[in-house]
Design a protein around this motif. Structure first.
Motif, PDB file in Angstrom:
ATOM      1  N   LEU A   1     -42.134 -80.852  -5.395  1.00 28.07           N
ATOM      2  CA  LEU A   1     -42.466 -81.696  -6.252  1.00 28.07           C
ATOM      3  C   LEU A   1     -42.655 -81.250  -7.798  1.00 28.07           C
ATOM      4  O   LEU A   1     -42.210 -81.897  -8.654  1.00 28.07           O
ATOM      5  CB  LEU A   1     -44.047 -82.163  -5.976  1.00 28.07           C
ATOM      6  CG  LEU A   1     -44.161 -83.189  -5.051  1.00 28.07           C
ATOM      7  CD1 LEU A   1     -45.625 -83.286  -4.537  1.00 28.07           C
ATOM      8  CD2 LEU A   1     -43.495 -84.622  -5.050  1.00 28.07           C
TER       9      LEU A   1
ATOM     10  N   VAL B   1     -44.374 -88.465  -9.759  1.00 30.20           N
ATOM     11  CA  VAL B   1     -44.307 -87.068  -9.041  1.00 30.20           C
ATOM     12  C   VAL B   1     -45.368 -86.188  -9.527  1.00 30.20           C
ATOM     13  O   VAL B   1     -45.932 -85.652  -8.539  1.00 30.20           O
ATOM     14  CB  VAL B   1     -43.009 -86.471  -9.487  1.00 30.20           C
ATOM     15  CG1 VAL B   1     -42.955 -84.944  -9.210  1.00 30.20           C
ATOM     16  CG2 VAL B   1     -41.494 -87.133  -9.038  1.00 30.20           C
TER      17      VAL B   1
ATOM     18  N   GLU C   1     -48.421 -87.696 -10.185  1.00 26.42           N
ATOM     19  CA  GLU C   1     -49.505 -87.968  -9.304  1.00 26.42           C
ATOM     20  C   GLU C   1     -49.724 -87.407  -8.026  1.00 26.42           C
ATOM     21  O   GLU C   1     -50.562 -87.057  -7.488  1.00 26.42           O
ATOM     22  CB  GLU C   1     -49.687 -89.490  -9.221  1.00 26.42           C
ATOM     23  CG  GLU C   1     -50.288 -90.240  -8.598  1.00 26.42           C
ATOM     24  CD  GLU C   1     -51.665 -90.672  -9.161  1.00 26.42           C
ATOM     25  OE1 GLU C   1     -52.955 -90.859  -8.478  1.00 26.42           O
ATOM     26  OE2 GLU C   1     -51.860 -90.311 -10.345  1.00 26.42           O
ATOM     27  N   SER C   2     -48.250 -87.351  -7.472  1.00 30.23           N
ATOM     28  CA  SER C   2     -48.250 -86.940  -6.077  1.00 30.23           C
ATOM     29  C   SER C   2     -48.470 -85.531  -5.899  1.00 30.23           C
ATOM     30  O   SER C   2     -49.497 -84.819  -5.229  1.00 30.23           O
ATOM     31  CB  SER C   2     -46.728 -86.975  -5.473  1.00 30.23           C
ATOM     32  OG  SER C   2     -46.521 -88.473  -5.362  1.00 30.23           O
ATOM     33  N   HIS C   3     -48.109 -84.705  -7.113  1.00 31.87           N
ATOM     34  CA  HIS C   3     -48.551 -83.310  -7.120  1.00 31.87           C
ATOM     35  C   HIS C   3     -49.944 -82.888  -7.132  1.00 31.87           C
ATOM     36  O   HIS C   3     -50.515 -81.970  -6.608  1.00 31.87           O
ATOM     37  CB  HIS C   3     -47.667 -82.619  -8.159  1.00 31.87           C
ATOM     38  CG  HIS C   3     -47.752 -81.117  -8.394  1.00 31.87           C
ATOM     39  ND1 HIS C   3     -48.830 -80.470  -8.980  1.00 31.87           N
ATOM     40  CD2 HIS C   3     -47.033 -80.351  -7.918  1.00 31.87           C
ATOM     41  CE1 HIS C   3     -48.711 -79.188  -8.746  1.00 31.87           C
ATOM     42  NE2 HIS C   3     -47.355 -78.843  -8.029  1.00 31.87           N
TER      43      HIS C   3
ATOM     44  N   THR D   1     -52.420 -84.883  -6.450  1.00 35.48           N
ATOM     45  CA  THR D   1     -53.171 -85.383  -5.559  1.00 35.48           C
ATOM     46  C   THR D   1     -52.961 -84.894  -3.976  1.00 35.48           C
ATOM     47  O   THR D   1     -53.712 -85.147  -3.062  1.00 35.48           O
ATOM     48  CB  THR D   1     -53.517 -86.855  -5.665  1.00 35.48           C
ATOM     49  OG1 THR D   1     -52.122 -87.531  -5.113  1.00 35.48           O
ATOM     50  CG2 THR D   1     -53.956 -87.366  -6.766  1.00 35.48           C
ATOM     51  N   ALA D   2     -51.683 -84.169  -3.971  1.00 32.31           N
ATOM     52  CA  ALA D   2     -51.283 -83.987  -2.679  1.00 32.31           C
ATOM     53  C   ALA D   2     -52.089 -83.046  -1.662  1.00 32.31           C
ATOM     54  O   ALA D   2     -52.566 -83.488  -0.563  1.00 32.31           O
ATOM     55  CB  ALA D   2     -49.971 -83.096  -2.752  1.00 32.31           C
TER      56      ALA D   2
END
Length: 142
Positions: free
Chosen positions: A95, A62, A64-66, A68-69
């Protein structure tokens, strides 16, 4: 053990039956693959240990997603794919909320795991410090 970390649904470790309640709580919090198997789910110590590692991986995903989103999704924005830039920013809040939820849960699983170890070995283990704060979430969440 901080009382704020202890799950509300589990009696304190000085209460009779707390280990059974802890096993049931872990079963409700963690994915079925960690709890459905009679061998894995039958051991609260093993379930808590696996749960800590599972949650750590989820938190990292989560985060990483936040992180790089905005950059990665911006390259996909445009009418052809139906992804507007404004929509990308809207994904960041959920996120962040999920990272906070998972971090709280991870700290609770650590508290349960610590209490189970203390009941067995008479010693406490503290969660590792990550990113300058307590537990996997660190001081600032995401």
């Amino acid at each position: 053990m901080s009382e704020s970390l202890w799950p509300e649904d589990i009696p304190t470790p000085d209460s009779p039956g707390w280990q059974e309640a802890a096993a049931e709580w872990l079963g409700r919090q963690l994915p079925p693959y960690l709890t459905a198997d009679p061998y894995l789910g039958g051991s609260p110590v093993l379930t808590a240990w696996l749960g800590r590692h599972h949650l750590y991986g989820q938190i990292q995903g989560v985060r990483e997603s936040h992180a790089t989103a905005r950059i990665r999704l911006a390259s996909l924005a445009g009418p052809a794919l139906g992804l507007e830039l404004a929509l990308i920013d809207r994904v960041l809040e959920p996120l962040a909320e999920e990272a906070d939820r998972l971090s709280r849960l991870e700290r609770q699983v650590w508290a349960v795991d610590d209490a189970l170890a203390a009941a067995r070995w008479g010693t406490h283990r503290l969660p590792p410090e990550r990113d300058g704060g307590g537990g996997a979430a660190g001081a600032g969440g995401v």
